[in-house]
Design a protein around this motif. Structure first.
Motif, short mmCIF file in Angstrom:
data_model
loop_
_atom_site.label_atom_id
_atom_site.label_comp_id
_atom_site.label_asym_id
_atom_site.label_seq_id
_atom_site.Cartn_x
_atom_site.Cartn_y
_atom_site.Cartn_z
N UNK A 136 0.81 -1.22 0.00
CA UNK A 136 0.00 0.00 0.00
C UNK A 136 0.85 1.27 0.00
N UNK A 137 2.15 1.09 0.16
CA UNK A 137 3.04 2.24 0.22
C UNK A 137 3.15 2.96 -1.12
N UNK A 138 3.66 4.17 -1.07
CA UNK A 138 3.74 4.98 -2.27
C UNK A 138 4.67 4.42 -3.33
N UNK B 33 0.60 3.68 -5.05
CA UNK B 33 0.83 4.87 -5.91
C UNK B 33 -0.46 5.27 -6.62
N UNK B 34 -1.12 4.23 -7.17
CA UNK B 34 -2.37 4.50 -7.90
C UNK B 34 -3.39 5.14 -6.97
N UNK B 35 -3.50 4.61 -5.76
CA UNK B 35 -4.51 5.11 -4.82
C UNK B 35 -4.20 6.56 -4.46
N UNK B 36 -2.92 6.83 -4.25
CA UNK B 36 -2.53 8.19 -3.87
C UNK B 36 -2.83 9.18 -4.98
N UNK C 26 -1.82 4.12 6.75
CA UNK C 26 -2.20 5.00 7.85
C UNK C 26 -3.51 5.76 7.59
N UNK C 27 -4.40 5.12 6.78
CA UNK C 27 -5.73 5.71 6.55
C UNK C 27 -6.79 4.66 6.88
#
Lengths: 386, 223
Positions: B65-67, B73-76, B85-86
């Motif tokens: 899930x990290x950047x 990346x896609x989610x961000x 952390x969300x």
């Protein structure tokens, strides 16, 4: 005779595997056709193909002019669009629904406000009034079977499919249900296909038998015809005819009309069957009711007809009937199976090791084309060679 | 008592049940009734969170899930904030670590419905949706209830994965299990005690509800 020409069900199915099928059959409206064959012969698969639960590799299913399956033209209606009623072997009732709810579940084409009344009428027809609100777990096997029949009829089906519907009930209930099926048949004019491996049940209930083996329809016809005139040795074994032997046709006589054959125990006069030329190797069968035991106390007229002497090798009491196996004199490999009432056996002192003599009635001996191999999986003995 | 943490835990549990149950039911149907290549592998993968240390599962989820990972990346890019952390990240992690609590009970329940019964429903003229609603759902209800209760209770109590993926952000990712840990670290035994007792009671009630409900449903078929 096809579905297009008349009302009824007709089908043709081909499949190489996993369950091989090469079936072709038809069933007219108002007719009961029994599919008979050993386990794995494809009886239930054929029913499932008709209902749309199994798609064969190729074939067609037509009912009353409607095409339910036609693989050539890409037609394959789902089960809900084929108006069939089906009674499953273990009934497959919905356990969380009451009897009346089970019946109502199949009334998809009936307006909701009429379903309850119609379902109650159907349950009354199958003699279940008063038990409408019971869940299947609280019904006996026979009562469950009746709910299953009522549910199958609730769709107002074009054809009724019965998959061994009597196998899960006791003998007394079975007899009662047999009568009820005969009764229902008078009320509902539709093709009924009954799957069973009980030959007696099939012969008693059905207008025609269809003998299946490895998915192929071997012979169909009225029960008596199939049982007395099997098409070949395999069919003879599948309809539980044990006295199947090999022989050679020696002569065709015009007067009196007879066919003479030879088998290892001598010559036999047989009902004339001119389709077998002299010199042809054949299989022949004699149903048990065409074997007449010679009385010890006094000779009778039929004794001159194909007399065969031998020794009783096995003798089994089955209730009021005696089942005996006789070794033909001098040929222990030739075994004739006989059944007789117990009092006849007593009077003639039938017992193991006793010499006896029987007559094989010429009218009852049926010739069949010789087959080089006789499949053992039919569960019968090999015919004795000549 | 950290009411905010309790509320977040209940919210996370509820959303996990809402999302996982329908998706898990579809997956359970496939696993129960279809034979296909790789079925055993899927079943093994679903059971993995049972035996994997929560920190290991949490670590991999954190990485995924990290950047730097495609999903993170896609989610961000799509949402404008990171997945780790969300609450959303926590929910995704919760869906994954609850798989073995949701899918197998429903699969087992569906497996008990005989094929003949589903075929009988089809021959009765019922559409696939009505077969699901009138036959499959009522007969598999026992397993579905068990799956729902286990998922809910397990989400309330999960600690390791939640800590790895969500950290301990009040109102966002600090669940009641994390709050208990924080209170113990801060020597606030009273708060830790009351929250632990509440969690114990909730978990116990959930299991009792599942058992009573299952027993009631199976008895109902026999009446």
């Amino acid at each position: 005779m096809t579905g297009e020409q008349r009302s009824g069900l007709s089908l043709q199915l081909q499949q190489a595997g996993p369950i091989p099928l090469a079936a072709k059959l038809d069933c007219a409206a108002g007719e009961i056709l029994a599919l008979v064959g050993p386990s794995g012969s494809g009886k239930s698969s054929i029913l499932r193909c008709i209902a749309g639960l199994l798609r064969p590799q190729s074939g067609s299913v037509r009912c009353n002019g409607e095409i339910w399956l036609d693989t050539v033209n890409g037609v394959d209606l789902p089960p809900r669009r084929r108006r069939v009623g089906m009674v499953f072997q273990n009934y497959a009732l919905f356990p969380h629904m009451s009897a009346v709810e089970n019946v109502m579940s199949a009334m998809t084409d009936v307006p909701p406000e009429q379903r309850l009344d119609q379902a109650r009428v159907l349950l009354r027809r199958v003699h279940l009034d008063g038990l409408e609100d019971r869940r299947p777990a609280l019904l006996s096997g026979g009562q469950q079977q009746r709910v299953a029949v009522a549910r199958a009829l609730a769709r107002d089906p074009m054809a009724l499919l019965l998959d061994e519907p009597f196998s899960a009930v006791d003998q007394v209930t079975r007899r009662k249900l047999h009568r009820e099926l005969a009764d229902l048949r008078r009320q509902w004019h539709m093709p009924v296909i009954l799957v069973t491996h009980d030959l007696n049940e099939a012969a008693m209930l059905a207008d025609r038998l269809c003998i299946l083996h490895r998915g192929a329809t071997l012979q169909s016809g009225p029960p008596q015809e199939v049982k007395s005139r099997p098409r070949n040795a395999l069919v003879a074994r599948l309809v539980d005819l044990q006295n199947v032997f090999e022989g050679v046709v020696r002569e065709q006589r015009e007067s009196p009309p007879l066919t003479l054959i030879e088998w290892p125990a001598g010559r036999l006069e047989v009902r004339r069957q001119p389709e077998f030329a002299a010199g042809t190797r054949v299989h022949w069968v004699v149903p048990p009711d065409n074997i007449i035991l010679h009385r010890r106390d006094r000779p009778s007229r039929g004794e001159r007809e194909n007399p065969v002497a031998g020794v009783v090798a096995e003798c089994l009491t089955l209730g009021e009937q005696i089942s005996a196996v006789m070794h033909v004199a001098g040929r222990a490999d030739l075994r004739l199976h006989l059944t007789m009432p117990a009092h006849v056996a007593r009077r003639n002192r039938i017992g193991e090791g006793e010499p006896i003599c029987v007559s094989l009635l010429a009218e009852g001996i049926h010739l069949m084309p010789w087959q080089p191999q006789t499949p053992k999986d039919a569960g019968a003995e090999e015919p004795a060679g000549i | 008592m950290d009411w905010q943490a309790l509320s977040l835990s209940l919210k996370l549990s509820t959303w996990t049940v809402i999302v996982l149950l329908p998706a898990g039911l579809l997956l359970a149907r496939e696993l129960a009734w279809r034979r296909f290549r790789g079925k055993n592998l899927i079943e093994a993968t679903l059971s993995l969170p049972l035996v994997l240390p929560p920190t290991v599962l949490g670590y991999y989820l954190l990485v995924a899930m990290g950047g730097n990972a495609p999903v993170g990346r896609w989610y961000q890019q799509w949402s404008g904030h990171p997945l780790v952390f969300s609450f959303e990240g926590l929910l995704i992690a919760s869906l994954i670590f609850n798989m073995p609590f949701a899918v197998p009970p429903m699969q087992r329940a569906l497996e008990t419905i005989p094929k003949e019964m589903r075929e009988a429903a089809a021959v009765c003229g019922l559409s696939p949706w009505r077969i699901f609603r009138l036959v499959e759902l009522p007969l598999a209800w026992n397993g579905i209830l068990t799956a729902a209760v286990l998922t809910f209770a397990h989400t309330l109590g999960e600690f390791g994965v939640v800590l790895m993926v969500g950290g301990s952000i009040p109102g966002e990712t600090r669940t009641i299990a994390i709050a208990i840990y924080d209170r113990v670290q801060a020597f606030d035994r009273d708060a830790a005690n009351s929250m632990a007792a509440l969690l114990l009671a909730l978990s116990f009630v959930a299991i009792v509800v599942a058992q009573l409900g299952g027993g009631y449903l199976s008895r109902r078929h026999d009446r």
